[in-house]
Design a protein around this motif. Structure first.
Motif, PDB file in Angstrom:
ATOM      1  N   ASP A  61      24.859  34.807  35.651  1.00  0.00           N
ATOM      2  CA  ASP A  61      24.947  35.951  34.621  1.00  0.00           C
ATOM      3  C   ASP A  61      23.404  36.599  34.935  1.00  0.00           C
ATOM      4  O   ASP A  61      23.159  37.814  34.701  1.00  0.00           O
ATOM      5  CB  ASP A  61      25.053  35.715  33.384  1.00  0.00           C
ATOM      6  CG  ASP A  61      26.533  35.690  33.158  1.00  0.00           C
ATOM      7  OD1 ASP A  61      27.370  36.240  33.782  1.00  0.00           O
ATOM      8  OD2 ASP A  61      26.884  34.445  32.513  1.00  0.00           O
ATOM      9  N   ALA A 119      23.813  42.392  37.047  1.00  0.00           N
ATOM     10  CA  ALA A 119      24.108  43.767  37.214  1.00  0.00           C
ATOM     11  C   ALA A 119      23.058  44.526  38.006  1.00  0.00           C
ATOM     12  O   ALA A 119      23.071  45.112  38.705  1.00  0.00           O
ATOM     13  CB  ALA A 119      24.743  44.531  35.858  1.00  0.00           C
ATOM     14  N   ILE A 158      32.460  45.635  40.611  1.00  0.00           N
ATOM     15  CA  ILE A 158      32.462  45.208  39.206  1.00  0.00           C
ATOM     16  C   ILE A 158      32.146  43.818  39.014  1.00  0.00           C
ATOM     17  O   ILE A 158      32.153  43.167  39.926  1.00  0.00           O
ATOM     18  CB  ILE A 158      33.891  45.432  38.708  1.00  0.00           C
ATOM     19  CG1 ILE A 158      34.937  44.815  39.530  1.00  0.00           C
ATOM     20  CG2 ILE A 158      34.341  46.894  38.734  1.00  0.00           C
ATOM     21  CD1 ILE A 158      36.287  45.076  39.243  1.00  0.00           C
ATOM     22  N   THR A 160      33.275  40.741  36.764  1.00  0.00           N
ATOM     23  CA  THR A 160      34.441  40.019  35.786  1.00  0.00           C
ATOM     24  C   THR A 160      33.956  38.848  35.026  1.00  0.00           C
ATOM     25  O   THR A 160      33.571  37.909  35.992  1.00  0.00           O
ATOM     26  CB  THR A 160      35.623  40.112  36.855  1.00  0.00           C
ATOM     27  OG1 THR A 160      35.964  41.296  37.377  1.00  0.00           O
ATOM     28  CG2 THR A 160      36.806  39.868  35.831  1.00  0.00           C
ATOM     29  N   SER A 165      35.655  43.286  32.509  1.00  0.00           N
ATOM     30  CA  SER A 165      34.912  43.314  33.524  1.00  0.00           C
ATOM     31  C   SER A 165      33.987  44.664  32.970  1.00  0.00           C
ATOM     32  O   SER A 165      34.362  45.655  32.184  1.00  0.00           O
ATOM     33  CB  SER A 165      35.708  43.828  34.635  1.00  0.00           C
ATOM     34  OG  SER A 165      36.664  44.822  34.298  1.00  0.00           O
ATOM     35  N   GLU A 166      32.924  44.936  33.799  1.00  0.00           N
ATOM     36  CA  GLU A 166      32.059  45.946  33.782  1.00  0.00           C
ATOM     37  C   GLU A 166      31.718  46.406  35.303  1.00  0.00           C
ATOM     38  O   GLU A 166      31.613  45.618  36.176  1.00  0.00           O
ATOM     39  CB  GLU A 166      30.719  45.360  32.973  1.00  0.00           C
ATOM     40  CG  GLU A 166      30.065  44.453  33.877  1.00  0.00           C
ATOM     41  CD  GLU A 166      28.514  44.271  33.490  1.00  0.00           C
ATOM     42  OE1 GLU A 166      27.845  45.161  32.947  1.00  0.00           O
ATOM     43  OE2 GLU A 166      28.006  42.961  33.236  1.00  0.00           O
ATOM     44  N   VAL A 167      31.686  47.676  35.086  1.00  0.00           N
ATOM     45  CA  VAL A 167      31.198  48.522  36.484  1.00  0.00           C
ATOM     46  C   VAL A 167      29.566  48.307  36.560  1.00  0.00           C
ATOM     47  O   VAL A 167      28.910  48.589  35.640  1.00  0.00           O
ATOM     48  CB  VAL A 167      31.538  49.973  36.383  1.00  0.00           C
ATOM     49  CG1 VAL A 167      30.875  50.699  37.618  1.00  0.00           C
ATOM     50  CG2 VAL A 167      32.976  50.057  36.132  1.00  0.00           C
ATOM     51  N   ASP A 179      35.162  51.558  39.222  1.00  0.00           N
ATOM     52  CA  ASP A 179      36.252  50.352  39.329  1.00  0.00           C
ATOM     53  C   ASP A 179      37.644  50.904  39.836  1.00  0.00           C
ATOM     54  O   ASP A 179      38.777  50.297  39.618  1.00  0.00           O
ATOM     55  CB  ASP A 179      36.547  49.689  37.987  1.00  0.00           C
ATOM     56  CG  ASP A 179      36.988  50.692  36.987  1.00  0.00           C
ATOM     57  OD1 ASP A 179      37.248  52.074  37.260  1.00  0.00           O
ATOM     58  OD2 ASP A 179      37.007  50.262  35.789  1.00  0.00           O
ATOM     59  N   THR A 195      40.482  45.163  37.950  1.00  0.00           N
ATOM     60  CA  THR A 195      39.630  44.503  36.828  1.00  0.00           C
ATOM     61  C   THR A 195      39.118  43.255  37.441  1.00  0.00           C
ATOM     62  O   THR A 195      38.353  42.419  36.998  1.00  0.00           O
ATOM     63  CB  THR A 195      40.551  44.164  35.729  1.00  0.00           C
ATOM     64  OG1 THR A 195      41.564  43.441  36.043  1.00  0.00           O
ATOM     65  CG2 THR A 195      40.896  45.546  34.958  1.00  0.00           C
TER      66      THR A 195
END
Length: 684
Positions: A61, A119, A158, A160, A165-167, A179, A195
């Motif tokens: 992460d 991210a 993305i 997940t 999930s996040e863009v 996405d 997703t």
């Protein structure tokens, strides 16, 4: 932990670039993530005509927080040195530590680099990857500055996790990552959200896109072979074409059509090549080997089950095959009347500015093939005739249209002209072998022409000093040389290359070309387990240009070195050579006048004399018969007496007569071994 999904959606990517691009995307992104401090469990890349996709599983992460200790100037250094160090670290004087160093007490800056979320790192790595992607060819479009193989339309990116999930926030040249993606261009063009990778792959398939190129290829082959089997036919296997066609479609639909009866009498290779090169069709043959149908792969399903597509393909194919038929019939008329006009035309085709025309080259090859013929068991007249006609098809209309058919068409035309079957066979086979896995000709006339062709090329380019350098080999001379090696070894030819090279081109540097050949030979024999130093050890005597003899000695030596006697014999021979070299350098004389057994003083010394007296005729007889395993076995039998000699005898004795005799004995040992190989060149 998170899973990362990336899709780069564009206009059609050339099939030949897709798989390399997918591998590049995986490497660039995963290397960038790891370099930034993230780890991952696995990654897989996919490609279709309109998209590159990458799935990275088990991504951490965030990157870890790290602390870096940076050494600064000494504590008594000038203020300017300290000020510069503070600027480079972004710290104040109070934040520095002091430590003892070899050169005194120094400042130490401890810099903490906080971890960053995945991210943020993904966005940086992906933007760098996109902007610096190594396409063989790329383009710009519109007003943007981004370069891509074809216009890039969207970016899906993305992360997940279990909670959703996040863009990844990312904008590249005005393209905002999201996405969503699209399905098949015609059958399901509407965009849809995804997703995760599993969701992405499943929704693509529902939208008529098979993501995996391997799955598309398997589907094509399965459907094609099933349709052919149902008609009692077989599809001609072509893995390269299958991979290419799988890169042309996202939803393969296999259709089988018939070839017009007017074209069924064309040579099967002409039909196959024309359909493959122009239409990307697979050839379908009956049980006799005649090609009667074709398989094409459409990129969509249609209401009429592909009837319109097949009709259009048939129309285009008929036009192509009509051209091929016209070429074939014209060429046959020329061949039956005699191929001299084609040879005359080659007088106007330059082979190389410094090596003359193709016709001049043919004349050289014909003369060389005649000289080589006796060594390969071919009739000289037949070898010369074959060499003169082997390249005549280069002037034919069919080979002009399909260069990959050269040689093969030469066989057909020689047969039509009523030439000897060996001449026709040589026309097709003389280019072989083209690579390490290509078949090697065995017919004597074919071998003579193939050797003459390759040796003329090598000697010619050596004569004009156009040799391979580093990784550059524009005239494929390494391949030609490997062809010579394989022709000689596979056919067990006794052939001295020096006079042949001299006959090919008197200006060629024979020694240098032979050294080049020996280097290629080392590489060729590596897969057989024969080391470079073993080949070097056998490069002694006057027959280093006889490759079959050289390899036979190397194999025999290699086998002996695998035994304890062999390794100890090498050590004993090296020891003898070293003692002898030191003594000759010190005394300024050469000890090579023969040792006298009557001067032996010890049992070990007398035993070595006896062993050598027994081994010498055996080795000489084996060498005369070119029975190198027996010669090496007789030499290896000396291992015990040589070991015992060195354990019991002091070579540099006080008695000068005894000393000289023992040195002459060592000379006999090294000279006896050198008849087979120079064992001092063996490593270790």
């Amino acid at each position: 932990m998170a899973d990362l999904l990336i899709e780069l959606f564009s206009e059609e990517i050339p099939a030949r670039m897709q798989r390399r691009a997918a591998a590049d995307l995986q490497k660039l992104v995963t290397d960038g993530l790891v370099e930034a401090g993230l780890t991952y469990a696995g990654a897989v890349a996919h490609c279709t005509p309109r998209r590159l996709a990458l799935s990275v599983q088990g991504l951490t992460d965030e990157s870890p927080t790290t602390t870096e200790a940076r050494r600064g100037p000494r504590v008594d250094a000038p203020d300017k040195a300290l000020a510069g160090f503070l600027r480079s670290t972004g710290l104040t004087r109070e934040q520095l530590d002091e430590e003892d160093d070899k050169k005194g007490r120094v400042f130490i800056a401890r810099i903490t680099n906080p971890g960053r979320p995945a991210a943020e790192i993904v966005a940086e790595v992906l933007e760098t990857t996109i902007r610096n992607f190594p396409w063989p060819k790329s383009m710009r479009w519109g007003a943007g500055s981004l370069r891509w193989v074809r216009p890039l339309r969207s970016i899906l990116c993305i992360l997940t996790r279990e909670d959703g999930s996040e863009v990844v926030p990312l904008t590249v040249d005005g393209i905002v990552a999201g996405d969503t993606t699209e399905g098949h261009r015609f059958m399901a063009p509407a965009p849809f959200r995804v997703t995760s990778f599993d969701d992405y792959e499943a929704k693509l398939k529902r939208a008529h896109v098979i993501l995996s190129s391997e799955e598309r290829a398997d589907a094509i082959w399965h459907d094609a072979t099933n349709q052919a089997f149902a008609a009692g036919l077989d599809v001609v296997e072509d893995k390269g074409l299958l991979a290419e066609v799988a890169g042309l479609v996202e939803w393969p639909v296999v259709l089988m059509g018939e070839i017009g009866v007017d074209f069924l009498e064309l040579p099967p290779e002409v039909l196959q090549t024309s359909m493959k090169e122009h239409q990307k069709f697979f050839s379908v043959r009956d049980k006799t080997g005649r090609i009667t149908r074709f398989v094409t792969v459409a990129n969509r399903e249609t209401a009429d089950d592909g009837a319109t597509i097949l009709a259009g393909n048939n129309k285009v194919l008929s036009a192509r095959l009509a051209d091929a038929k016209f070429f074939w019939e014209n060429d046959l008329r020329v061949a039956k009347a005699g191929m001299e006009p084609w040879l005359d035309a080659l007088s106007n085709v330059t082979f190389h500015a410094k090596l003359g025309s193709q016709r001049a080259r043919i004349d050289r090859i014909a003369a060389l093939a005649r000289e080589i013929a006796p060594a390969v068991g071919a009739a000289p007249d037949l070898a010369e005739r074959a060499a003169r006609l082997a390249k005549a098809d280069l002037s034919s209309e069919m080979v002009y249209e399909f260069p990959e058919l050269q040689g093969l068409m030469g066989r057909y035309y020689a047969q039509a002209a009523g030439e000897d079957p060996a001449v026709a066979q040589a026309a097709q086979e003389h280019y072989s072998p083209l690579g390490p896995s290509d078949d090697v000709p065995t017919a004597p006339v074919s071998v003579a022409v193939a050797l003459a062709d390759k040796l003329d090329t090598l000697a010619g380019f050596w004569a004009i000093d156009e040799k391979p350098t580093g990784s550059k080999d524009p005239y494929a001379l390494r391949r030609a040389d490997l062809g010579v090696i394989r022709l000689i070894l596979n056919n067990a030819l006794t052939l001295s290359l020096k006079p042949v090279i001299a006959a090919a081109n008197a200006e060629a540097e024979i020694a240098d070309l032979l050294a080049f050949t020996h280097d290629r030979l080392k590489v060729h024999l590596r897969d057989e387990g024969i080391r470079h130093d073993v080949i070097d050890a056998c490069l002694t005597g006057e027959r280093t240009d006889d490759l079959a003899d050289l390899v036979a000695r190397a194999r025999a030596l290699n086998d002996v070195l695998a035994t304890e006697d062999g390794t100890n014999l090498v050590q004993g021979t090296k020891r003898a050579a070293n003692i002898l070299a030191q003594a000759e350098a010190k005394d300024g004389v050469e000890y090579s006048y023969g040792a006298d057994p009557k001067l032996a003083e010890t049992d070990a010394e007398r035993a070595l004399f006896d062993a050598m007296a027994t081994a010498r005729p055996r080795i000489d007889a084996a060498l005369t018969a070119e029975d190198y395993p027996s010669a090496m076995a007789a030499l290896a039998a000396l291992r015990g007496p040589i070991d015992a000699f060195f354990e019991a005898v002091q070579v540099n004795a006080d008695n000068e007569i005894v000393r000289r005799n023992r040195l002459n004995l060592l000379s006999e040992i090294t000279r006896m071994a050198a008849k087979i190989a120079d064992l001092t060149r063996i490593d270790g």
